[in-house]
Design an enzyme around this catalytic site. Structure first.
Site, short mmCIF file in Angstrom:
data_model
loop_
_atom_site.label_atom_id
_atom_site.label_comp_id
_atom_site.label_asym_id
_atom_site.label_seq_id
_atom_site.Cartn_x
_atom_site.Cartn_y
_atom_site.Cartn_z
N ASP A 146 -52.84 -13.89 36.28
CA ASP A 146 -51.87 -13.52 35.31
C ASP A 146 -51.77 -14.42 34.26
OD1 ASP A 146 -49.82 -12.16 34.22
OD2 ASP A 146 -48.19 -12.82 35.63
N LYS A 147 -52.86 -14.61 33.40
CA LYS A 147 -52.88 -15.30 32.28
C LYS A 147 -51.53 -15.13 31.33
CE LYS A 147 -58.07 -15.12 32.31
NZ LYS A 147 -58.49 -16.54 31.84
N CYS A 194 -64.63 -16.18 31.16
CA CYS A 194 -63.62 -15.48 30.60
C CYS A 194 -63.66 -16.22 29.19
CB CYS A 194 -62.25 -15.36 31.07
SG CYS A 194 -62.29 -14.21 32.28
N PHE A 196 -60.94 -18.58 28.25
CA PHE A 196 -59.53 -18.43 27.83
C PHE A 196 -59.08 -17.41 27.00
CE2 PHE A 196 -59.00 -23.45 28.11
CZ PHE A 196 -58.95 -23.40 29.44
N ASN A 275 -55.13 -28.02 31.75
CA ASN A 275 -56.36 -27.54 32.22
C ASN A 275 -57.39 -27.90 31.63
OD1 ASN A 275 -58.36 -26.20 33.60
ND2 ASN A 275 -57.94 -24.31 32.54
N SER A 277 -60.55 -28.19 33.04
CA SER A 277 -61.50 -27.98 34.05
C SER A 277 -62.66 -26.88 33.59
CB SER A 277 -60.94 -27.38 35.56
OG SER A 277 -60.73 -26.07 35.26
N SER A 278 -62.38 -26.24 32.49
CA SER A 278 -63.17 -25.08 32.26
C SER A 278 -64.43 -25.38 31.67
CB SER A 278 -62.44 -24.11 31.54
OG SER A 278 -63.32 -22.92 31.27
N ASN A 280 -66.19 -23.12 30.06
CA ASN A 280 -66.23 -21.93 29.18
C ASN A 280 -65.70 -22.38 27.88
OD1 ASN A 280 -67.49 -20.22 31.27
ND2 ASN A 280 -65.27 -19.79 31.88
C1 LIG Z 1 -61.32 -14.04 36.76
C2 LIG Z 1 -61.05 -15.73 36.75
C3 LIG Z 1 -60.30 -16.33 35.64
C4 LIG Z 1 -59.96 -17.41 35.74
N1 LIG Z 1 -58.93 -18.01 34.82
C5 LIG Z 1 -58.75 -19.37 34.93
C6 LIG Z 1 -57.87 -19.82 33.83
O1 LIG Z 1 -57.58 -19.24 32.71
N2 LIG Z 1 -57.67 -21.33 33.89
C7 LIG Z 1 -57.82 -21.82 34.98
O2 LIG Z 1 -57.26 -22.91 35.06
N3 LIG Z 1 -58.20 -21.32 35.99
C8 LIG Z 1 -58.82 -20.03 35.75
N4 LIG Z 1 -59.66 -19.69 36.84
C9 LIG Z 1 -60.01 -20.58 38.07
C10 LIG Z 1 -59.08 -20.31 39.18
O3 LIG Z 1 -57.69 -20.77 38.82
C11 LIG Z 1 -59.17 -21.12 40.45
O4 LIG Z 1 -59.34 -22.58 40.25
C12 LIG Z 1 -60.80 -20.92 40.73
O5 LIG Z 1 -60.90 -19.35 40.84
C13 LIG Z 1 -61.08 -21.44 42.24
O6 LIG Z 1 -60.30 -20.96 43.19
P1 LIG Z 1 -60.98 -20.11 44.38
O7 LIG Z 1 -61.75 -20.72 45.14
O8 LIG Z 1 -59.61 -19.98 45.22
O9 LIG Z 1 -61.17 -18.88 43.44
C14 LIG Z 1 -60.15 -18.37 36.56
C15 LIG Z 1 -60.66 -17.52 38.08
C16 LIG Z 1 -61.26 -16.47 37.97
C17 LIG Z 1 -62.02 -15.91 39.10
#
Ligand SMILES: Cc1cc2nc3c(=O)[nH]c(=O)nc-3n(C[C@H](O)[C@H](O)[C@H](O)COP(=O)(O)O)c2cc1C
Length: 356
Positions: A146-147, A194, A196, A275, A277-278, A280
Protein backbone atom coordinates in the site's frame (compact mmCIF):
# COMPACT_ATOMS: atom_id res chain seq x y z
CA UNK A 1 -48.85 -19.63 -16.23
CA UNK A 2 -47.01 -19.85 -12.87
CA UNK A 3 -45.42 -16.73 -11.30
CA UNK A 4 -41.89 -18.07 -11.80
CA UNK A 5 -42.37 -18.88 -15.46
CA UNK A 6 -43.94 -15.48 -16.07
CA UNK A 7 -40.95 -13.72 -14.47
CA UNK A 8 -38.51 -15.80 -16.49
CA UNK A 9 -40.43 -15.07 -19.71
CA UNK A 10 -40.48 -11.34 -18.96
CA UNK A 11 -36.73 -11.34 -18.38
CA UNK A 12 -36.06 -13.17 -21.64
CA UNK A 13 -38.33 -10.85 -23.54
CA UNK A 14 -36.85 -7.63 -22.22
CA UNK A 15 -33.34 -9.00 -22.75
CA UNK A 16 -33.92 -9.80 -26.39
CA UNK A 17 -35.85 -6.61 -26.97
CA UNK A 18 -32.67 -4.79 -25.96
CA UNK A 19 -30.45 -6.99 -28.07
CA UNK A 20 -32.64 -7.11 -31.17
CA UNK A 21 -34.78 -3.99 -31.36
CA UNK A 22 -35.72 -4.71 -35.01
CA UNK A 23 -37.32 -8.01 -34.28
CA UNK A 24 -34.49 -10.20 -35.66
CA UNK A 25 -34.59 -12.68 -32.90
CA UNK A 26 -32.69 -15.90 -32.60
CA UNK A 27 -34.51 -19.10 -33.32
CA UNK A 28 -36.77 -20.28 -30.49
CA UNK A 29 -37.10 -16.81 -28.99
CA UNK A 30 -39.92 -14.42 -29.58
CA UNK A 31 -41.06 -11.09 -28.43
CA UNK A 32 -44.64 -10.25 -27.60
CA UNK A 33 -44.51 -6.75 -29.11
CA UNK A 34 -43.85 -8.22 -32.57
CA UNK A 35 -45.55 -11.57 -32.16
CA UNK A 36 -48.47 -10.48 -34.36
CA UNK A 37 -46.23 -10.81 -37.44
CA UNK A 38 -44.58 -14.02 -36.41
CA UNK A 39 -45.70 -17.60 -36.49
CA UNK A 40 -46.74 -18.98 -33.11
CA UNK A 41 -43.73 -19.67 -30.89
CA UNK A 42 -42.46 -23.23 -30.65
CA UNK A 43 -42.96 -24.74 -27.22
CA UNK A 44 -39.95 -24.16 -24.91
CA UNK A 45 -37.70 -27.19 -24.48
CA UNK A 46 -37.96 -27.12 -20.69
CA UNK A 47 -41.22 -25.38 -19.88
CA UNK A 48 -41.09 -23.77 -16.47
CA UNK A 49 -44.72 -24.53 -15.98
CA UNK A 50 -43.93 -28.25 -16.19
CA UNK A 51 -43.80 -30.27 -13.02
CA UNK A 52 -39.98 -30.65 -13.31
CA UNK A 53 -39.50 -26.91 -13.87
CA UNK A 54 -41.64 -26.00 -10.86
CA UNK A 55 -39.82 -28.53 -8.72
CA UNK A 56 -36.43 -27.17 -9.76
CA UNK A 57 -37.42 -23.52 -9.11
CA UNK A 58 -38.98 -24.43 -5.77
CA UNK A 59 -35.94 -26.45 -4.69
CA UNK A 60 -33.54 -23.62 -5.62
CA UNK A 61 -35.55 -21.01 -3.72
CA UNK A 62 -35.89 -23.39 -0.77
CA UNK A 63 -32.14 -24.04 -0.68
CA UNK A 64 -31.37 -20.34 -0.83
CA UNK A 65 -33.76 -19.58 2.04
CA UNK A 66 -32.48 -22.49 4.12
CA UNK A 67 -28.82 -21.53 3.43
CA UNK A 68 -29.49 -17.89 4.35
CA UNK A 69 -31.35 -18.93 7.51
CA UNK A 70 -28.48 -21.24 8.55
CA UNK A 71 -25.82 -18.61 7.83
CA UNK A 72 -27.72 -16.09 9.95
CA UNK A 73 -27.65 -18.46 12.94
CA UNK A 74 -23.86 -19.04 12.94
CA UNK A 75 -21.76 -16.66 15.00
CA UNK A 76 -19.86 -13.82 13.37
CA UNK A 77 -16.50 -15.52 13.85
CA UNK A 78 -17.52 -18.70 11.97
CA UNK A 79 -19.00 -16.57 9.23
CA UNK A 80 -15.76 -14.60 8.93
CA UNK A 81 -13.83 -17.91 8.74
CA UNK A 82 -16.04 -18.92 5.79
CA UNK A 83 -15.34 -15.62 4.07
CA UNK A 84 -11.57 -16.08 4.42
CA UNK A 85 -11.85 -19.60 2.95
CA UNK A 86 -14.01 -18.33 0.09
CA UNK A 87 -11.49 -15.67 -0.92
CA UNK A 88 -8.97 -18.43 -1.72
CA UNK A 89 -11.17 -19.21 -4.72
CA UNK A 90 -10.23 -15.84 -6.22
CA UNK A 91 -6.45 -16.43 -6.09
CA UNK A 92 -6.13 -18.46 -9.32
CA UNK A 93 -7.94 -15.65 -11.13
CA UNK A 94 -5.45 -13.05 -9.85
CA UNK A 95 -2.54 -15.28 -10.93
CA UNK A 96 -3.71 -14.96 -14.55
CA UNK A 97 -3.40 -11.18 -14.52
CA UNK A 98 -0.35 -9.01 -15.08
CA UNK A 99 1.32 -8.78 -11.64
CA UNK A 100 0.98 -5.01 -11.35
CA UNK A 101 -2.68 -5.10 -12.44
CA UNK A 102 -3.35 -7.82 -9.86
CA UNK A 103 -1.59 -5.70 -7.23
CA UNK A 104 -3.63 -2.62 -8.19
CA UNK A 105 -6.89 -4.61 -8.02
CA UNK A 106 -6.00 -5.99 -4.61
CA UNK A 107 -5.23 -2.52 -3.22
CA UNK A 108 -8.48 -1.12 -4.68
CA UNK A 109 -10.49 -3.97 -3.17
CA UNK A 110 -8.92 -3.42 0.25
CA UNK A 111 -9.46 0.35 -0.05
CA UNK A 112 -13.18 -0.24 -0.64
CA UNK A 113 -13.45 -2.74 2.19
CA UNK A 114 -14.09 -5.61 -0.25
CA UNK A 115 -11.94 -7.92 1.85
CA UNK A 116 -12.91 -10.22 4.69
CA UNK A 117 -12.57 -8.67 8.12
CA UNK A 118 -10.90 -10.72 10.84
CA UNK A 119 -13.37 -10.81 13.73
CA UNK A 120 -11.54 -13.48 15.68
CA UNK A 121 -9.41 -11.85 18.35
CA UNK A 122 -5.70 -12.69 18.26
CA UNK A 123 -4.62 -15.11 21.01
CA UNK A 124 -2.99 -13.04 23.77
CA UNK A 125 0.25 -15.08 23.46
CA UNK A 126 0.74 -13.55 20.02
CA UNK A 127 0.79 -9.99 21.39
CA UNK A 128 4.12 -8.17 21.68
CA UNK A 129 5.10 -4.89 23.23
CA UNK A 130 7.58 -2.68 21.44
CA UNK A 131 8.28 1.06 21.84
CA UNK A 132 5.52 1.28 24.44
CA UNK A 133 2.94 0.02 21.95
CA UNK A 134 1.10 -3.25 21.94
CA UNK A 135 1.05 -5.16 18.65
CA UNK A 136 -1.80 -7.68 18.77
CA UNK A 137 0.33 -10.05 16.69
CA UNK A 138 3.81 -9.85 15.16
CA UNK A 139 2.79 -10.39 11.51
CA UNK A 140 2.73 -7.18 9.47
CA UNK A 141 2.45 -6.08 5.88
CA UNK A 142 5.76 -4.76 4.49
CA UNK A 143 6.15 -1.50 2.60
CA UNK A 144 5.43 -1.60 -1.11
CA UNK A 145 1.93 -3.10 -1.02
CA UNK A 146 0.00 0.00 0.00
CA UNK A 147 2.46 2.60 -1.25
CA UNK A 148 0.02 5.50 -1.04
CA UNK A 149 -1.91 4.65 2.13
CA UNK A 150 -5.12 3.94 0.25
CA UNK A 151 -6.19 0.85 2.14
CA UNK A 152 -4.82 1.00 5.69
CA UNK A 153 -8.13 0.26 7.38
CA UNK A 154 -8.97 -2.70 5.12
CA UNK A 155 -5.49 -4.18 5.47
CA UNK A 156 -5.43 -3.87 9.25
CA UNK A 157 -8.93 -5.36 9.20
CA UNK A 158 -7.54 -8.46 7.47
CA UNK A 159 -5.76 -9.19 10.73
CA UNK A 160 -2.25 -7.80 10.30
CA UNK A 161 -0.61 -6.65 13.52
CA UNK A 162 0.85 -3.70 11.64
CA UNK A 163 0.84 -2.21 8.16
CA UNK A 164 3.71 -0.19 6.72
CA UNK A 165 2.71 2.26 3.97
CA UNK A 166 5.14 3.70 1.41
CA UNK A 167 7.79 4.18 0.33
CA UNK A 168 6.50 7.74 -0.02
CA UNK A 169 8.60 10.32 -1.87
CA UNK A 170 8.28 14.09 -1.32
CA UNK A 171 7.20 14.87 -4.89
CA UNK A 172 4.92 12.50 -6.83
CA UNK A 173 6.88 10.36 -9.28
CA UNK A 174 6.04 7.63 -11.79
CA UNK A 175 8.77 5.14 -10.91
CA UNK A 176 10.42 2.94 -13.53
CA UNK A 177 8.74 2.18 -16.87
CA UNK A 178 6.40 -0.83 -16.91
CA UNK A 179 6.63 -3.80 -16.80
CA UNK A 180 8.53 -3.56 -13.52
CA UNK A 181 7.08 -6.37 -11.42
CA UNK A 182 7.81 -9.92 -12.54
CA UNK A 183 6.53 -13.25 -11.26
CA UNK A 184 8.84 -16.17 -10.64
CA UNK A 185 6.11 -18.76 -10.70
CA UNK A 186 8.23 -21.77 -9.85
CA UNK A 187 9.79 -20.05 -6.84
CA UNK A 188 6.48 -18.51 -5.74
CA UNK A 189 8.29 -15.16 -5.69
CA UNK A 190 8.28 -11.72 -7.26
CA UNK A 191 10.93 -9.39 -8.63
CA UNK A 192 10.28 -5.74 -7.82
CA UNK A 193 11.80 -3.02 -9.96
CA UNK A 194 9.19 -0.34 -9.24
CA UNK A 195 11.63 2.48 -8.46
CA UNK A 196 9.51 4.26 -5.85
CA UNK A 197 6.32 5.00 -7.77
CA UNK A 198 4.60 7.33 -5.32
CA UNK A 199 1.75 9.82 -5.19
CA UNK A 200 3.93 11.95 -2.90
CA UNK A 201 3.79 13.09 0.71
CA UNK A 202 0.91 15.57 0.28
CA UNK A 203 -1.54 13.00 -1.15
CA UNK A 204 -0.56 10.47 1.52
CA UNK A 205 -0.83 13.07 4.31
CA UNK A 206 -4.37 13.92 3.17
CA UNK A 207 -5.43 10.27 3.30
CA UNK A 208 -3.80 9.56 6.64
CA UNK A 209 -5.12 12.84 8.04
CA UNK A 210 -8.70 11.94 7.15
CA UNK A 211 -8.32 8.54 8.76
CA UNK A 212 -6.62 9.97 11.82
CA UNK A 213 -9.51 12.42 12.34
CA UNK A 214 -12.05 9.62 12.10
CA UNK A 215 -10.08 7.51 14.55
CA UNK A 216 -9.88 10.39 17.03
CA UNK A 217 -13.66 10.74 17.04
CA UNK A 218 -14.08 7.02 17.64
CA UNK A 219 -11.58 6.89 20.52
CA UNK A 220 -13.04 9.94 22.22
CA UNK A 221 -16.38 8.15 22.48
CA UNK A 222 -14.83 4.86 23.69
CA UNK A 223 -11.96 6.31 25.68
CA UNK A 224 -9.39 3.86 27.04
CA UNK A 225 -8.67 4.11 30.77
CA UNK A 226 -6.10 6.82 31.46
CA UNK A 227 -2.71 5.90 32.90
CA UNK A 228 -2.17 2.75 30.82
CA UNK A 229 1.54 2.57 30.17
CA UNK A 230 1.21 0.35 27.14
CA UNK A 231 -0.94 1.86 24.42
CA UNK A 232 -3.23 -0.67 22.76
CA UNK A 233 -2.79 -0.35 19.03
CA UNK A 234 -1.74 2.86 17.39
CA UNK A 235 -2.82 6.05 15.74
CA UNK A 236 -4.50 4.23 12.84
CA UNK A 237 -6.79 2.22 15.13
CA UNK A 238 -6.36 -1.16 16.71
CA UNK A 239 -3.33 -1.92 14.51
CA UNK A 240 0.02 -0.21 14.18
CA UNK A 241 0.81 2.03 11.22
CA UNK A 242 4.36 2.42 9.92
CA UNK A 243 5.27 5.10 7.40
CA UNK A 244 8.18 4.27 5.11
CA UNK A 245 9.97 7.28 3.59
CA UNK A 246 11.84 7.36 0.29
CA UNK A 247 13.62 9.97 -1.80
CA UNK A 248 12.87 11.28 -5.27
CA UNK A 249 14.99 9.88 -8.07
CA UNK A 250 16.43 13.24 -9.13
CA UNK A 251 17.06 14.76 -5.68
CA UNK A 252 20.73 15.32 -4.94
CA UNK A 253 20.33 16.15 -1.24
CA UNK A 254 18.83 12.87 -0.04
CA UNK A 255 18.60 13.97 3.60
CA UNK A 256 16.40 16.94 2.61
CA UNK A 257 13.88 14.53 1.07
CA UNK A 258 13.70 12.36 4.18
CA UNK A 259 13.38 15.46 6.37
CA UNK A 260 10.40 16.63 4.27
CA UNK A 261 8.84 13.22 4.72
CA UNK A 262 9.29 13.41 8.48
CA UNK A 263 7.81 16.91 8.70
CA UNK A 264 4.72 15.98 6.70
CA UNK A 265 3.98 12.41 7.74
CA UNK A 266 5.45 11.61 11.14
CA UNK A 267 2.39 12.98 12.97
CA UNK A 268 0.35 10.06 11.57
CA UNK A 269 2.93 7.33 12.09
CA UNK A 270 3.34 4.86 14.94
CA UNK A 271 6.83 4.31 13.60
CA UNK A 272 8.91 5.80 10.79
CA UNK A 273 11.23 4.00 8.40
CA UNK A 274 14.02 5.67 6.46
CA UNK A 275 14.34 3.39 3.46
CA UNK A 276 17.83 3.27 1.98
CA UNK A 277 17.58 -0.36 0.90
CA UNK A 278 16.32 -0.09 -2.65
CA UNK A 279 18.57 -0.94 -5.59
CA UNK A 280 16.01 0.76 -7.91
CA UNK A 281 16.88 4.37 -6.99
CA UNK A 282 20.32 5.46 -8.14
CA UNK A 283 22.73 6.29 -5.30
CA UNK A 284 20.33 5.27 -2.53
CA UNK A 285 22.33 2.40 -1.19
CA UNK A 286 25.45 4.56 -0.91
CA UNK A 287 23.71 6.20 2.04
CA UNK A 288 24.49 3.03 3.97
CA UNK A 289 28.18 3.96 4.32
CA UNK A 290 29.23 4.81 7.91
CA UNK A 291 29.66 8.58 7.43
CA UNK A 292 26.71 9.05 5.07
CA UNK A 293 24.39 7.07 7.33
CA UNK A 294 25.50 9.00 10.41
CA UNK A 295 24.81 12.36 8.71
CA UNK A 296 21.47 11.18 7.38
CA UNK A 297 20.17 9.72 10.65
CA UNK A 298 21.26 12.79 12.63
CA UNK A 299 19.36 15.12 10.28
CA UNK A 300 16.23 12.96 10.25
CA UNK A 301 16.22 12.54 14.04
CA UNK A 302 16.69 16.30 14.48
CA UNK A 303 13.77 17.00 12.11
CA UNK A 304 11.56 14.64 14.08
CA UNK A 305 12.60 15.92 17.49
CA UNK A 306 12.14 19.61 16.63
CA UNK A 307 8.42 18.96 16.07
CA UNK A 308 5.99 19.27 18.95
CA UNK A 309 4.93 15.96 20.43
CA UNK A 310 2.31 15.07 22.98
CA UNK A 311 2.75 12.73 25.91
CA UNK A 312 3.36 9.70 23.73
CA UNK A 313 6.49 11.37 22.28
CA UNK A 314 7.81 11.17 18.75
CA UNK A 315 7.43 8.01 16.67
CA UNK A 316 10.40 5.64 16.78
CA UNK A 317 12.77 5.83 13.82
CA UNK A 318 13.96 2.75 11.96
CA UNK A 319 16.36 2.37 9.05
CA UNK A 320 15.64 -0.16 6.29
CA UNK A 321 18.84 -1.63 4.94
CA UNK A 322 19.62 -3.79 1.91
CA UNK A 323 19.69 -7.57 2.18
CA UNK A 324 23.01 -8.17 0.45
CA UNK A 325 25.49 -6.09 2.48
CA UNK A 326 29.04 -7.13 3.26
CA UNK A 327 30.16 -7.91 6.80
CA UNK A 328 31.99 -4.57 6.91
CA UNK A 329 28.84 -2.66 5.79
CA UNK A 330 26.82 -4.41 8.48
CA UNK A 331 29.38 -3.54 11.15
CA UNK A 332 29.33 0.12 10.05
CA UNK A 333 25.53 0.24 10.15
CA UNK A 334 25.40 -1.44 13.54
CA UNK A 335 27.96 1.05 14.93
CA UNK A 336 25.92 4.05 13.70
CA UNK A 337 22.64 2.53 14.91
CA UNK A 338 24.03 2.01 18.41
CA UNK A 339 25.79 5.38 18.59
CA UNK A 340 22.72 7.34 17.49
CA UNK A 341 20.24 5.12 19.34
CA UNK A 342 18.26 4.25 16.23
CA UNK A 343 15.06 2.50 17.36
CA UNK A 344 15.31 -0.41 14.96
CA UNK A 345 16.61 -1.79 11.69
CA UNK A 346 14.40 -3.31 8.99
CA UNK A 347 16.20 -6.14 7.29
CA UNK A 348 14.92 -8.81 4.95
CA UNK A 349 16.45 -12.05 3.74
CA UNK A 350 19.15 -12.12 1.10
CA UNK A 351 17.61 -12.22 -2.36
CA UNK A 352 18.99 -13.79 -5.48
CA UNK A 353 19.19 -10.87 -7.89
CA UNK A 354 18.39 -12.38 -11.25
CA UNK A 355 19.06 -10.85 -14.66
CA UNK A 356 15.85 -10.67 -16.72
C1 LIG B 1 6.12 -5.11 -5.59
C2 LIG B 1 6.98 -4.73 -4.43
C3 LIG B 1 7.14 -3.39 -4.12
C4 LIG B 1 7.93 -3.00 -3.04
N1 LIG B 1 8.05 -1.69 -2.74
C5 LIG B 1 8.76 -1.32 -1.65
C6 LIG B 1 8.85 0.05 -1.27
O1 LIG B 1 8.30 0.94 -1.92
N2 LIG B 1 9.59 0.36 -0.17
C7 LIG B 1 10.21 -0.59 0.59
O2 LIG B 1 10.85 -0.25 1.60
N3 LIG B 1 10.14 -1.90 0.26
C8 LIG B 1 9.43 -2.28 -0.84
N4 LIG B 1 9.36 -3.60 -1.18
C9 LIG B 1 10.12 -4.59 -0.38
C10 LIG B 1 9.26 -5.20 0.71
O3 LIG B 1 8.88 -4.23 1.66
C11 LIG B 1 10.01 -6.31 1.46
O4 LIG B 1 11.08 -5.76 2.17
C12 LIG B 1 10.55 -7.36 0.53
O5 LIG B 1 9.53 -7.80 -0.35
C13 LIG B 1 11.11 -8.57 1.31
O6 LIG B 1 10.13 -9.15 2.09
P1 LIG B 1 9.49 -10.57 1.67
O7 LIG B 1 10.65 -11.50 1.63
O8 LIG B 1 8.50 -10.83 2.74
O9 LIG B 1 8.86 -10.34 0.32
C14 LIG B 1 8.58 -3.99 -2.26
C15 LIG B 1 8.42 -5.35 -2.58
C16 LIG B 1 7.64 -5.72 -3.65
C17 LIG B 1 7.49 -7.17 -3.98
Amino acid sequence: MSGASMVSRLIRESFFKKLKPNGFLPKNYYCTSSSANLPPPPPPRFPHSSKKGRLFTGATIGLLIAGGAYASTVDEETFCGWLFSATKLVNPFFALLDPEVAHRLAVSAAARGWVPIEKRADPTELGIEVWGRRFSNPIGLAAGFDKNAEAVEGLLGLGFGFVEVGSVTPIPQEGNPKPRIFRLREEGAIINRCGFNSEGIVAVAKRLGAQHGKRKMETSSTSAPAGDEIVQGGKAGPGILGVNLGKNKTTEDAAADYVQGVHTLSQFADYLVVNISSPNTPGLRQLQGRKQLKDLVKKVQAARDEMQWGEEGPPPLLVKIAPDLSKQDLEDIAAVAIALRVDGLVHFPRQLLLPL
